[in-house]
Scaffold this active site. Structure first.
Site, PDB file in Angstrom:
ATOM      1  N   HIS A  23       0.360   8.479  11.281  1.00 38.87           N
ATOM      2  CA  HIS A  23      -0.474   7.562  12.064  1.00 38.87           C
ATOM      3  C   HIS A  23      -0.705   8.127  13.469  1.00 38.87           C
ATOM      4  O   HIS A  23      -1.835   8.111  13.976  1.00 38.87           O
ATOM      5  CB  HIS A  23       0.212   6.195  12.236  1.00 38.87           C
ATOM      6  CG  HIS A  23       0.317   5.382  10.995  1.00 38.87           C
ATOM      7  ND1 HIS A  23       1.504   4.808  10.606  1.00 38.87           N
ATOM      8  CD2 HIS A  23      -0.607   5.016  10.065  1.00 38.87           C
ATOM      9  CE1 HIS A  23       1.305   4.116   9.483  1.00 38.87           C
ATOM     10  NE2 HIS A  23       0.030   4.244   9.125  1.00 38.87           N
ATOM     11  N   LYS A  47       0.975  -6.437   0.877  1.00 40.27           N
ATOM     12  CA  LYS A  47       2.160  -5.707   1.342  1.00 40.27           C
ATOM     13  C   LYS A  47       3.169  -6.698   1.920  1.00 40.27           C
ATOM     14  O   LYS A  47       2.784  -7.676   2.545  1.00 40.27           O
ATOM     15  CB  LYS A  47       1.776  -4.691   2.432  1.00 40.27           C
ATOM     16  CG  LYS A  47       0.835  -3.608   1.948  1.00 40.27           C
ATOM     17  CD  LYS A  47       0.482  -2.651   3.079  1.00 40.27           C
ATOM     18  CE  LYS A  47      -0.465  -1.558   2.614  1.00 40.27           C
ATOM     19  NZ  LYS A  47      -0.809  -0.641   3.703  1.00 40.27           N
ATOM     20  N   ARG A  97      -5.129  11.249   3.481  1.00 43.47           N
ATOM     21  CA  ARG A  97      -3.996  12.099   3.124  1.00 43.47           C
ATOM     22  C   ARG A  97      -4.291  12.901   1.878  1.00 43.47           C
ATOM     23  O   ARG A  97      -3.881  14.036   1.771  1.00 43.47           O
ATOM     24  CB  ARG A  97      -2.750  11.249   2.870  1.00 43.47           C
ATOM     25  CG  ARG A  97      -2.199  10.576   4.091  1.00 43.47           C
ATOM     26  CD  ARG A  97      -1.009   9.742   3.715  1.00 43.47           C
ATOM     27  NE  ARG A  97      -1.410   8.759   2.723  1.00 43.47           N
ATOM     28  CZ  ARG A  97      -0.957   7.532   2.640  1.00 43.47           C
ATOM     29  NH1 ARG A  97      -0.058   7.116   3.473  1.00 43.47           N
ATOM     30  NH2 ARG A  97      -1.382   6.703   1.704  1.00 43.47           N
ATOM     31  N   SER A 135       3.896   4.810   5.070  1.00 40.84           N
ATOM     32  CA  SER A 135       4.843   3.798   5.548  1.00 40.84           C
ATOM     33  C   SER A 135       5.649   3.202   4.406  1.00 40.84           C
ATOM     34  O   SER A 135       6.856   2.980   4.521  1.00 40.84           O
ATOM     35  CB  SER A 135       4.099   2.677   6.289  1.00 40.84           C
ATOM     36  OG  SER A 135       3.534   3.150   7.471  1.00 40.84           O
TER      37      SER A 135
END
Length: 172
Positions: A23, A47, A97, A135
């Site tokens: 990040h 989440k 990513r 994360s």
């Protein structure tokens, strides 16, 4: 800044639970593209966060201290385009990513363009050494007692360790 130069505002949205080195790489690089970077810290119903919204915002603010660009950390719980419009953004910054990220992000960018074509989505590839960091995986590793120091700053590592100690590790 002269009066004839419009302030270019970018939005970088995410849950940042916790904020990772990946990040921070996107934040530092994205900050170079705009005059003001608004980091939108959001909730994601799919989440289950380890940290509260206030804790995540404080974490992001602390990690961004020292970046030269004007940075605002703002909570939001709305459609991304509504948030971007409210902040006066002309750019949404997204980190990529892997190829799997691209498919999802490409679809989201297309939908966002249909909502407001005046706001561009800019994709930044994560630094190669940071690409595997997520994360979700950082939290999973920490919850099972694994080392996360290669994925987050020392202070975030401490924050996560304290939280894991409070909620309890998994596994035996």
């Amino acid at each position: 800044m002269s009066d004839d130069h419009a302030v270019r505002i970018g939005v970088y949205p995410g849950t940042f639970d916790p904020v990772t080195l990946g990040h921070m790489d996107i934040i530092r690089r994205g900050a170079k593209l705009v005059d003001r970077l608004v980091i939108g810290v959001t909730t994601n119903p799919s989440k289950s966060p380890m940290f509260t919204l206030d804790e995540r915002m404080a974490m992001v603010k602390r990690e961004c201290a020292g970046i030269d660009t004007e940075i605002h950390v703002v909570a939001f719980d709305a459609l991304l385009m509504t948030f971007a419009e409210r902040e006066g953004a002309s750019v949404i910054i997204r980190g990529l990513r892997a190829v799997a990220d691209f498919e999802y992000e490409y679809q989201m960018a297309g939908m966002n363009q249909q909502i407001n074509a005046a706001i561009e989505t800019v994709f930044l590839m994560a630094d190669v050494s940071l690409q595997p960091i997520a994360s979700r995986l950082v939290k999973e590793i920490a919850l099972f007692g694994g080392p996360i120091h290669k994925f987050v700053s020392p202070q975030v590592c401490e924050d996560v360790a304290e939280r894991v100690e409070r909620i309890g590790r998994k596994g035996s």
